[in-house]
Design a protein around this motif. Structure first.
Motif, PDB file in Angstrom:
ATOM      1  N   ALA A   1       1.684  -4.220 -11.973  1.00  0.00           N
ATOM      2  CA  ALA A   1       0.874  -5.384 -11.494  1.00  0.00           C
ATOM      3  C   ALA A   1       0.677  -6.131 -13.045  1.00  0.00           C
ATOM      4  CB  ALA A   1      -0.440  -5.124 -11.012  1.00  0.00           C
ATOM      5  N   THR A   2       0.357  -5.458 -13.981  1.00  0.00           N
ATOM      6  CA  THR A   2      -0.099  -6.292 -15.330  1.00  0.00           C
ATOM      7  C   THR A   2       1.147  -6.595 -15.879  1.00  0.00           C
ATOM      8  OG1 THR A   2      -2.094  -4.566 -15.914  1.00  0.00           O
ATOM      9  CG2 THR A   2      -1.060  -5.697 -17.694  1.00  0.00           C
TER      10      THR A   2
ATOM     11  N   LEU B   1       4.175  -3.088  -4.381  1.00  0.00           N
ATOM     12  CA  LEU B   1       3.807  -2.372  -5.560  1.00  0.00           C
ATOM     13  C   LEU B   1       3.385  -0.642  -5.432  1.00  0.00           C
ATOM     14  CD1 LEU B   1       1.821  -5.208  -7.367  1.00  0.00           C
ATOM     15  CD2 LEU B   1       4.129  -4.415  -7.782  1.00  0.00           C
ATOM     16  N   GLU B   2       2.873  -0.588  -4.100  1.00  0.00           N
ATOM     17  CA  GLU B   2       2.338   0.717  -4.007  1.00  0.00           C
ATOM     18  C   GLU B   2       3.189   2.025  -4.230  1.00  0.00           C
ATOM     19  OE1 GLU B   2      -0.657   2.602  -0.608  1.00  0.00           O
ATOM     20  OE2 GLU B   2       0.424   0.991  -0.175  1.00  0.00           O
ATOM     21  N   GLY B   3       4.341   1.941  -3.555  1.00  0.00           N
ATOM     22  CA  GLY B   3       5.244   2.988  -3.711  1.00  0.00           C
ATOM     23  C   GLY B   3       5.743   3.169  -5.293  1.00  0.00           C
ATOM     24  N   ILE B   4       6.062   1.900  -5.914  1.00  0.00           N
ATOM     25  CA  ILE B   4       6.675   2.246  -7.199  1.00  0.00           C
ATOM     26  C   ILE B   4       5.596   2.691  -8.202  1.00  0.00           C
ATOM     27  CG2 ILE B   4       6.404  -0.138  -7.926  1.00  0.00           C
ATOM     28  CD1 ILE B   4       9.473   1.773  -8.769  1.00  0.00           C
ATOM     29  N   GLU B   5       4.360   2.009  -8.081  1.00  0.00           N
ATOM     30  CA  GLU B   5       3.343   2.539  -8.857  1.00  0.00           C
ATOM     31  C   GLU B   5       2.749   3.993  -8.821  1.00  0.00           C
ATOM     32  OE1 GLU B   5       0.885  -1.505 -10.361  1.00  0.00           O
ATOM     33  OE2 GLU B   5       0.174  -0.407  -8.625  1.00  0.00           O
TER      34      GLU B   5
ATOM     35  N   ARG C   1      -3.893  -5.283  -6.184  1.00  0.00           N
ATOM     36  CA  ARG C   1      -3.568  -4.890  -7.493  1.00  0.00           C
ATOM     37  C   ARG C   1      -3.214  -5.988  -8.403  1.00  0.00           C
ATOM     38  NH1 ARG C   1      -3.828  -2.509 -10.580  1.00  0.00           N
ATOM     39  NH2 ARG C   1      -2.124  -1.804 -11.368  1.00  0.00           N
ATOM     40  N   LEU C   2      -2.635  -7.140  -7.839  1.00  0.00           N
ATOM     41  CA  LEU C   2      -2.338  -8.255  -8.685  1.00  0.00           C
ATOM     42  C   LEU C   2      -3.796  -8.920  -9.197  1.00  0.00           C
ATOM     43  CD1 LEU C   2       0.791  -9.436  -6.619  1.00  0.00           C
ATOM     44  CD2 LEU C   2       0.866  -8.881  -9.044  1.00  0.00           C
ATOM     45  N   VAL C   3      -4.674  -9.068  -8.182  1.00  0.00           N
ATOM     46  CA  VAL C   3      -6.014  -9.573  -8.343  1.00  0.00           C
ATOM     47  C   VAL C   3      -6.679  -8.718  -9.274  1.00  0.00           C
ATOM     48  CG1 VAL C   3      -8.189 -10.267  -7.391  1.00  0.00           C
ATOM     49  CG2 VAL C   3      -6.133 -10.859  -5.997  1.00  0.00           C
TER      50      VAL C   3
ATOM     51  N   TYR D   1      -2.107  -3.669  -0.514  1.00  0.00           N
ATOM     52  CA  TYR D   1      -2.302  -2.980  -1.670  1.00  0.00           C
ATOM     53  C   TYR D   1      -1.693  -3.851  -2.867  1.00  0.00           C
ATOM     54  CZ  TYR D   1      -1.029   0.184  -5.607  1.00  0.00           C
ATOM     55  OH  TYR D   1      -1.199   1.163  -6.769  1.00  0.00           O
ATOM     56  N   SER D   2      -0.692  -4.536  -2.643  1.00  0.00           N
ATOM     57  CA  SER D   2       0.152  -5.284  -3.803  1.00  0.00           C
ATOM     58  C   SER D   2      -0.884  -6.431  -4.128  1.00  0.00           C
ATOM     59  CB  SER D   2       1.502  -5.661  -3.405  1.00  0.00           C
ATOM     60  OG  SER D   2       2.265  -4.598  -3.130  1.00  0.00           O
TER      61      SER D   2
END
Length: 291
Positions: free
Chosen positions: A279-280, A267-271, A17-19, A13-14
């Protein structure tokens, strides 16, 4: 810009999302499996060969280095730094964060609140170790453990001493840590990017589980931090030298207590919990710092 995400798994996921966030801002995004890089070290001309080609014209890298490949992953990040490429996580900070004992010593030196912790050299006097953290119940953690694996709650003195003796017999490095009862099986994850809190969530362990890790079935909700909690998290990330950090802390009767500072926070849990586009924030951090 050309931004590389150092990730061994493009399906995480992380990584995805960054890509996605980078492409949305018009950047060329590469996924580089750091475990498959060859490092060429020579006078004034460090290079990296990946899939038969020399990596060139990269403006910034975002390390997503798994704990099991810290040694080589850090070497890859260091090589990029030698090539004058900006890394969102510095190689030395990555090394520091992966050494739990060293991390706790750094946080202690910075004057941050911590659960009382004892580390010994396979001490035969395990009773003394139990007493030093205030007796049972106490938490015993493998120094190499991640995502709640290798973390044990010893309810009473007998079980605590037996567990410590067993780990010592296996020559497994562990720390004994004070159990914070009032935390109630929950902790707080604070996500920091470039000295700013960009998201925070409270994680609650499932019924009967003192570990709050989402990988272990815990749940997460958005939380508004107190000034004391926010300051502690920022101070912890700064002490560890991390531009991107996931600071885990417990709420206790004596204020926030830092458990760990993670250099590759997911990033998955926090987003999911906050609804924020973390990510942005990371891509913007690269934009501000890359050559």
């Amino acid at each position: 810009m050309r931004i590389a995400v150092l990730s061994a798994n493009p399906n995480l996921y992380s990584t995805k999302r960054l890509v996605e966030a980078g492409k949305k801002k018009g950047h060329e995004m590469l996924i580089i499996d750091h475990t498959k890089c060859n490092l060429v070290i020579e006078k004034k001309n460090p290079t990296i060969i990946y899939k038969g080609k020399v990596l060139e014209n990269i403006d910034g890298v975002i390390p997503r280095i798994g704990a099991s490949v810290t040694f080589f992953g850090t070497a890859v990040v260091r090589q990029f730094e030698m090539m004058k490429v900006f890394s969102s996580t510095e190689s030395q900070a990555l090394v520091r964060s992966r050494d739990k004992l060293r991390s706790l010593q750094i946080l202690s030196r910075a004057g941050l609140g911590l659960p009382k912790t004892v580390f010994s050299n396979y001490s035969k006097d395990v009773s003394e170790v139990v007493d030093a953290v205030g007796g049972a119940p106490l938490v015993i953690k493998l120094l190499e453990g991640t995502q709640g694996i290798g973390v044990v709650l010893a309810d009473n003195r007998n079980s605590a001493e037996s567990i410590l003796e067993a780990f010592n017999g296996l020559q497994a490095r562990v720390i004994a840590q004070e159990f914070i009862k009032e935390a109630g099986g929950s902790d707080i994850r604070v996500f920091i990017v470039d000295g700013v809190v960009v998201g925070a969530m409270k994680r609650q362990g499932k019924e009967g589980e003192f570990r709050s890790n989402l990988h272990r079935g815990g749940s997460a909700n958005i939380i508004e931090l107190t000034d004391e909690e926010e300051n502690a998290a920022l101070k912890a990330a700064k002490a560890m030298g991390l531009g991107i950090a996931g600071v885990d802390m417990l709420q206790s009767s004596r204020g926030p207590l830092i458990l760990e500072v993670n250099s590759s926070p997911g990033l998955e849990g926090i987003e999911g919990a906050t609804g924020k586009d973390i990510a942005t924030h990371i891509i913007k951090y690269i934009e501000r710092n890359a050559n």
